[in-house]
Design a protein around this motif. Structure first.
Motif, PDB file in Angstrom:
ATOM      1  N   LEU A   1      47.002  15.726  35.153  1.00  0.00           N
ATOM      2  CA  LEU A   1      48.085  15.950  36.117  1.00  0.00           C
ATOM      3  C   LEU A   1      47.524  16.186  37.513  1.00  0.00           C
ATOM      4  CD1 LEU A   1      51.154  16.545  36.669  1.00  0.00           C
ATOM      5  CD2 LEU A   1      50.608  18.951  36.172  1.00  0.00           C
ATOM      6  N   LEU A   2      48.106  15.478  38.492  1.00  0.00           N
ATOM      7  CA  LEU A   2      47.853  15.766  39.905  1.00  0.00           C
ATOM      8  C   LEU A   2      49.070  16.484  40.469  1.00  0.00           C
ATOM      9  CD1 LEU A   2      46.373  12.358  41.193  1.00  0.00           C
ATOM     10  CD2 LEU A   2      45.144  14.333  40.254  1.00  0.00           C
ATOM     11  N   VAL A   3      48.817  17.584  41.166  1.00  0.00           N
ATOM     12  CA  VAL A   3      49.902  18.322  41.823  1.00  0.00           C
ATOM     13  C   VAL A   3      49.656  18.275  43.323  1.00  0.00           C
ATOM     14  CG1 VAL A   3      51.093  20.524  42.071  1.00  0.00           C
ATOM     15  CG2 VAL A   3      50.209  19.843  39.824  1.00  0.00           C
TER      16      VAL A   3
ATOM     17  N   TYR B   1      59.355  25.560  49.256  1.00  0.00           N
ATOM     18  CA  TYR B   1      58.226  24.904  48.603  1.00  0.00           C
ATOM     19  C   TYR B   1      58.565  23.429  48.431  1.00  0.00           C
ATOM     20  CZ  TYR B   1      61.108  25.385  44.395  1.00  0.00           C
ATOM     21  OH  TYR B   1      62.146  25.327  43.490  1.00  0.00           O
ATOM     22  N   CYS B   2      57.530  22.596  48.314  1.00  0.00           N
ATOM     23  CA  CYS B   2      57.712  21.164  48.058  1.00  0.00           C
ATOM     24  C   CYS B   2      56.455  20.661  47.362  1.00  0.00           C
ATOM     25  CB  CYS B   2      57.965  20.401  49.362  1.00  0.00           C
ATOM     26  SG  CYS B   2      58.282  18.635  49.105  1.00  0.00           S
ATOM     27  N   GLU B   3      56.631  20.144  46.151  1.00  0.00           N
ATOM     28  CA  GLU B   3      55.503  19.658  45.365  1.00  0.00           C
ATOM     29  C   GLU B   3      55.863  18.334  44.711  1.00  0.00           C
ATOM     30  OE1 GLU B   3      53.759  24.042  43.923  1.00  0.00           O
ATOM     31  OE2 GLU B   3      54.435  22.557  42.442  1.00  0.00           O
ATOM     32  N   ALA B   4      54.835  17.496  44.535  1.00  0.00           N
ATOM     33  CA  ALA B   4      54.991  16.242  43.802  1.00  0.00           C
ATOM     34  C   ALA B   4      54.026  16.281  42.616  1.00  0.00           C
ATOM     35  CB  ALA B   4      54.695  15.052  44.699  1.00  0.00           C
ATOM     36  N   HIS B   5      54.572  16.206  41.405  1.00  0.00           N
ATOM     37  CA  HIS B   5      53.754  16.217  40.192  1.00  0.00           C
ATOM     38  C   HIS B   5      53.564  14.774  39.709  1.00  0.00           C
ATOM     39  CE1 HIS B   5      54.384  20.688  38.960  1.00  0.00           C
ATOM     40  NE2 HIS B   5      54.315  20.539  40.269  1.00  0.00           N
ATOM     41  N   ILE B   6      52.307  14.377  39.527  1.00  0.00           N
ATOM     42  CA  ILE B   6      51.975  13.005  39.121  1.00  0.00           C
ATOM     43  C   ILE B   6      51.227  13.073  37.790  1.00  0.00           C
ATOM     44  CG2 ILE B   6      50.938  10.836  39.862  1.00  0.00           C
ATOM     45  CD1 ILE B   6      50.883  11.973  42.723  1.00  0.00           C
ATOM     46  N   PRO B   7      51.921  12.880  36.676  1.00  0.00           N
ATOM     47  CA  PRO B   7      51.249  12.931  35.372  1.00  0.00           C
ATOM     48  C   PRO B   7      50.748  11.544  34.955  1.00  0.00           C
ATOM     49  CG  PRO B   7      53.620  12.855  35.057  1.00  0.00           C
ATOM     50  CD  PRO B   7      53.386  12.798  36.552  1.00  0.00           C
TER      51      PRO B   7
ATOM     52  N   GLN C   1      47.833  19.777  50.241  1.00  0.00           N
ATOM     53  CA  GLN C   1      46.602  19.836  49.465  1.00  0.00           C
ATOM     54  C   GLN C   1      46.850  19.329  48.052  1.00  0.00           C
ATOM     55  OE1 GLN C   1      45.613  23.995  49.742  1.00  0.00           O
ATOM     56  NE2 GLN C   1      46.947  24.579  48.051  1.00  0.00           N
ATOM     57  N   LEU C   2      45.764  18.926  47.394  1.00  0.00           N
ATOM     58  CA  LEU C   2      45.869  18.349  46.058  1.00  0.00           C
ATOM     59  C   LEU C   2      45.216  19.272  45.042  1.00  0.00           C
ATOM     60  CD1 LEU C   2      46.776  15.709  44.566  1.00  0.00           C
ATOM     61  CD2 LEU C   2      44.377  14.991  44.723  1.00  0.00           C
TER      62      LEU C   2
ATOM     63  N   SER D   1      36.443  11.804  37.116  1.00  0.00           N
ATOM     64  CA  SER D   1      36.421  12.069  38.554  1.00  0.00           C
ATOM     65  C   SER D   1      37.735  11.635  39.202  1.00  0.00           C
ATOM     66  CB  SER D   1      35.245  11.332  39.211  1.00  0.00           C
ATOM     67  OG  SER D   1      35.386   9.932  39.041  1.00  0.00           O
ATOM     68  N   VAL D   2      38.114  12.350  40.256  1.00  0.00           N
ATOM     69  CA  VAL D   2      39.336  12.062  41.005  1.00  0.00           C
ATOM     70  C   VAL D   2      38.971  11.893  42.475  1.00  0.00           C
ATOM     71  CG1 VAL D   2      41.613  12.920  41.677  1.00  0.00           C
ATOM     72  CG2 VAL D   2      40.756  13.366  39.364  1.00  0.00           C
ATOM     73  N   GLU D   3      39.191  10.693  42.987  1.00  0.00           N
ATOM     74  CA  GLU D   3      38.884  10.386  44.391  1.00  0.00           C
ATOM     75  C   GLU D   3      40.197  10.052  45.102  1.00  0.00           C
ATOM     76  OE1 GLU D   3      36.217   7.152  44.015  1.00  0.00           O
ATOM     77  OE2 GLU D   3      34.662   8.305  42.976  1.00  0.00           O
ATOM     78  N   VAL D   4      40.896  11.082  45.475  1.00  0.00           N
ATOM     79  CA  VAL D   4      42.229  10.924  46.059  1.00  0.00           C
ATOM     80  C   VAL D   4      42.306  11.736  47.350  1.00  0.00           C
ATOM     81  CG1 VAL D   4      44.690  11.373  45.744  1.00  0.00           C
ATOM     82  CG2 VAL D   4      43.332  10.515  43.831  1.00  0.00           C
ATOM     83  N   LYS D   5      42.903  11.137  48.393  1.00  0.00           N
ATOM     84  CA  LYS D   5      43.105  11.819  49.676  1.00  0.00           C
ATOM     85  C   LYS D   5      44.588  11.910  49.989  1.00  0.00           C
ATOM     86  CE  LYS D   5      38.686  10.408  51.761  1.00  0.00           C
ATOM     87  NZ  LYS D   5      38.050   9.721  52.922  1.00  0.00           N
ATOM     88  N   VAL D   6      44.976  13.002  50.642  1.00  0.00           N
ATOM     89  CA  VAL D   6      46.366  13.196  51.067  1.00  0.00           C
ATOM     90  C   VAL D   6      46.392  13.387  52.573  1.00  0.00           C
ATOM     91  CG1 VAL D   6      47.121  14.159  48.863  1.00  0.00           C
ATOM     92  CG2 VAL D   6      46.242  15.692  50.620  1.00  0.00           C
ATOM     93  N   SER D   7      47.444  12.869  53.218  1.00  0.00           N
ATOM     94  CA  SER D   7      47.567  12.995  54.679  1.00  0.00           C
ATOM     95  C   SER D   7      48.138  14.342  55.094  1.00  0.00           C
ATOM     96  CB  SER D   7      48.466  11.881  55.221  1.00  0.00           C
ATOM     97  OG  SER D   7      49.798  12.041  54.721  1.00  0.00           O
ATOM     98  N   SER D   8      48.744  15.058  54.145  1.00  0.00           N
ATOM     99  CA  SER D   8      49.336  16.352  54.457  1.00  0.00           C
ATOM    100  C   SER D   8      49.330  17.201  53.197  1.00  0.00           C
ATOM    101  CB  SER D   8      50.777  16.178  54.969  1.00  0.00           C
ATOM    102  OG  SER D   8      51.370  17.431  55.251  1.00  0.00           O
TER     103      SER D   8
END
Length: 492
Positions: A390-392, A357-363, A381-382, A372-379
């Motif tokens: 918190l964004l995981v 597993y690999c996760e990044a937690h952004i508090p 899921q969010l 609202s959250v307008e965030v995109k990831v290149s790989s």
């Protein structure tokens, strides 16, 4: 199980007793004092032990068949554990004092009870009682031999050898083995393979059934990354080897060998379990404080031991590695009622791209609750947890082929309800915390080869070896804000 004190007392009919040998263990006594607190009872001086002990055992005052402090019907006798009533304020008692008597000799020891003094726990529930009796039984065999009463000169010579025996079989008050019979001083604690072996005091039973030896090597990596020229990134690696040996025999001998690649950095700060029977001195001298020590031992690292029944940590170590496994940058910019977020994570080329597993937690602390959250990831899921601010970012089991993943976007905060707070993370002081596990990998390159595990036992065991890399306190701080600076030994 540990021993607070040990005595050998002699007595002849019509005479007062005499302490022939005594040994106290100050480190165990400190533990006893810490465990008991205000109910702690100190071990009395040797000069008062014979009278208290002989009175309790009914070996003095033959003309007084009834002694109140000993024979009162309110007292519960729990032989072979007796209690000594001490003189002084409060008339405190010392319990459980274990005794073994043979002829004119009394062997007594005071085990450490790792339980509240009151109410007294049942004797069968205390492993230290049975193991303490096993130690006394071994000492009885050593001092008296097969005869009921050894000759005075023989007994004197064996008492003189007793300190050397205890140094090997009961170092620092912790029994490792029972003493050998007939007064022979052992050359080493662990017996050679084969032949009859006596059950050691520290081992309450033996394994019966299918033989399996499991060795698990885990390395943990910590990191503080700032992405600033004014602040150096730091990281360190520490590892441990856990063993579970289900092998038949009283004292089976097992050897585990750790190996490094040819260009690997030597292991440092090595600590081993007390069951390890011998070790190359150079293994223990490598220290992370000594920078650029080219003479450090680089393996292979052999650990021969006689294992306990339960899972135990065979050894631990630290290692210096040139780079952390994941390099990251984090930029956070504040605008009216929202924050702009940009994150880049890069997997180093030396690290296998295969995660459990690999996760990044952004508090986000000290803000109103998320809108609202307008965030995109290149790989990956969010996942958004608005009630926790918190964004995981779940990267999954693999990075992209480029070994780089990005996250960018805007997080809006609305309403008047305050979110989670943190006194450290004020203004733009913020962090990302990474959580990951990589199977079949260590940053140091250290490994345990299945074929290098040697077991000297009657049955051939199944050998299971594993290794893994796990994150621990892995932080990436926002480069546009202030960040706490952590000092460490490894600053590269």
């Amino acid at each position: 199980m540990s021993i607070r004190a040990l005595w050998v007392v002699s007595h002849e009919k019509g005479e007062s007793g005499k302490v022939r040998f005594s040994r106290r263990f100050p480190t165990v006594e400190l533990r006893a004092k810490s465990l008991a607190g205000t109910q702690y009872v100190a071990v009395p001086e040797d000069r008062v032990i014979p009278k208290l002990l002989l009175t309790e055992l009914g070996l003095v005052d033959a003309d007084k068949p009834y002694v109140e402090v000993r024979d009162d019907c309110a007292r519960q006798h729990r032989s072979p554990a007796v209690e000594l009533r001490l003189d002084g304020p409060g008339r405190r008692t010392l319990w459980p004092l274990l005794t073994v008597t043979q002829g004119a000799l009394i062997l007594a020891c005071l085990p450490l009870v790792e339980a509240p003094p009151e109410p007294r726990p049942p004797l069968p529930s205390l492993a230290s009682v049975s193991q303490g009796l096993a130690l006394l039984s071994g000492l009885q065999d050593f001092l008296c031999g097969p005869g009921a009463k050894p000759e005075p000169d023989v007994l004197a010579s064996r008492l003189a050898a007793l300190p050397s025996v205890l140094l090997q079989v009961c170092p620092l008050g912790r029994p490792l083995d029972t003493p050998p019979p007939a007064g022979s001083v052992p050359a080493a604690v662990a017996p050679s393979p084969g032949g009859a072996q006596k059950q050691p005091a520290w081992k309450a039973g033996v394994h019966r059934g299918r033989a399996v030896v499991s060795v698990a090597l885990t390395e943990k990596v910590r990191s503080m990354q700032y992405s600033k020229s004014s602040q150096q990134d730091i990281w360190d690696v520490y590892g441990m080897v856990m063993c579970k040996c289900e092998v038949e025999g009283v004292l089976p001998n097992v050897t585990v060998t750790l190996t490094l690649p040819h260009n690997g950095s030597p292991l440092q700060d090595i600590l081993v379990h007390p069951c390890v029977t011998s070790l190359d001195a150079s293994i223990l001298t490598a220290c992370s404080v000594d920078e650029n020590d080219s003479s450090a031992f680089s393996g292979p690292y052999k650990f021969p031991f006689s294992p306990p029944l339960e899972l135990f940590r065979l050894c631990s170590y630290t290692s210096q590695v040139p780079v952390p496994p994941i390099l990251g940058s984090y930029q956070l910019k504040a605008e009216e009622n929202h924050l702009k977020v940009n994150v880049v994570l890069k997997l180093h080329e030396s690290v296998k791209n295969s995660f459990e597993y690999c996760e990044a937690h952004i508090p986000f602390f000290n803000q109103n609750l998320m809108g609202s959250v307008e965030v995109k990831v290149s790989s990956g899921q969010l996942e958004v947890s608005k009630e926790k601010n918190l964004l995981v970012w779940v990267l999954g089991q693999k990075f992209p082929k480029s070994r780089e993943a990005t996250l960018e976007g805007t997080v809006h905060f609305s309403g008047t309800v305050a979110g989670p707070t943190d006194p450290l993370c004020t203004g733009l002081t913020a962090y990302i915390k990474l959580y990951f596990r990589v199977p079949d990998l260590t940053l140091s390159g250290c490994c345990v080869d299945q074929h290098s595990v040697q077991v000297y036992s009657s049955a051939k065991p199944r050998i299971v070896t594993t290794r893994e890399l796990v994150s621990s306190e892995y932080y990436i701080w926002n480069s546009t804000g202030e960040a706490p600076v952590s000092s460490g030994l490894m600053v590269l």
